[in-house]
Write a protein that holds these residues in place. Sequence first.
Motif, PDB file in Angstrom:
ATOM      1  N   LEU A   1       0.811  -1.228   0.000  1.00  0.00           N
ATOM      2  CA  LEU A   1       0.000   0.000   0.000  1.00  0.00           C
ATOM      3  C   LEU A   1       0.839   1.270   0.000  1.00  0.00           C
ATOM      4  CD1 LEU A   1      -2.684  -1.104   2.617  1.00  0.00           C
ATOM      5  CD2 LEU A   1      -2.840  -1.205   0.118  1.00  0.00           C
TER       6      LEU A   1
ATOM      7  N   GLY B   1       0.288   8.022   1.509  1.00  0.00           N
ATOM      8  CA  GLY B   1       0.606   9.437   1.650  1.00  0.00           C
ATOM      9  C   GLY B   1       2.042   9.689   2.083  1.00  0.00           C
TER      10      GLY B   1
ATOM     11  N   PRO C   1       2.030   3.217  -2.297  1.00  0.00           N
ATOM     12  CA  PRO C   1       1.570   4.353  -3.114  1.00  0.00           C
ATOM     13  C   PRO C   1       0.345   5.066  -2.549  1.00  0.00           C
ATOM     14  CG  PRO C   1       1.983   2.402  -4.469  1.00  0.00           C
ATOM     15  CD  PRO C   1       1.995   1.950  -3.045  1.00  0.00           C
ATOM     16  N   TYR C   2      -0.358   4.441  -1.610  1.00  0.00           N
ATOM     17  CA  TYR C   2      -1.604   5.015  -1.112  1.00  0.00           C
ATOM     18  C   TYR C   2      -1.502   5.479   0.342  1.00  0.00           C
ATOM     19  CZ  TYR C   2      -2.874   2.068  -5.058  1.00  0.00           C
ATOM     20  OH  TYR C   2      -2.918   1.463  -6.284  1.00  0.00           O
TER      21      TYR C   2
END
Length: 303
Positions: free
Chosen positions: A51, A56, A53-54
């Motif tokens: 995760l 932040g 890339p998601y």
Amino acid sequence: MSDLPESPALVAADVILEDEPSESMKTRRTLGVGFWVSIAWLVIIVLAAILAPYLGLKDPDANYIDRDLGRPPYPPSADFWFGSDNDAKDVFSRTIWGARVSLVVGFVAIACGMLIGGTLGLLAGYLRGWFDRAISFVFLVLLSFPALVLAILITALLDRSLRTVAGTLGFLSIAPVGRLARATTIQYSEREFVLASRTLGAKHGRIMVRELLPNVLIPMGALGLLGMAVAIVAEGALAFLGLSVEQELTWGKLIQLGSGSRDLQEAPWISMGPILILFLTVLALNFAGDRVREYFDVREVSL
């Protein structure tokens, strides 16, 4: 038949046997809290890598120069959890992104070993004869060659892509996994349930898949966790030699970038962040694999 009453000693013995728990229940083992803590850490690091890339996170390739802090590298703070490197790149973000490649290398390497080595070991242990001798000789040759030298040779001759590095480490894991699968297959091939299947006319393929494979997978799974840890560390060794994945971040490459004597003296956090995550991950894999091995060894002996 005699109508004599039972001996009081026999009656007392029966009561003791009925009321007292069996020895196997007394020595009943569990995987333990440490195993589940290790699995929890592995789940967290795998999810963070997937995760990334998601989440932040800061751009791992961006330069976050802060004029108030002066010249980089910046020490760990609320803005830079693991500090920054000499180019003002966030070490924490780069560590999470590096996990993506390091974990893939470890997983692919041991998956290749289990698929190829496990299959060859299962066939050699079951078929025996000339096939067993040939496969055992191949395993012996692979184990006789220095693993690091062979990895350096392959990665130096080919490109330094993720496929090459993972495939090389997977090739090196074939022999250890194969020898374990062969030894376990030989151990179980003479058990009563296998002999019963043969007597009932079961085909060789069914015996290997339905009877032997589930028992071979247990020790292979424990070795797989240990082997994944070894593959991750081996990637770090290749990174120090400049032979790891060229276009991607890895834990080994991040450690190597911060391993200069001046960096270690003035900004040790550049390499300490990736070292800490690598250490915890390898420790979790080793501990979980060791606990699985001990747990199923105990259960097998109790049977």
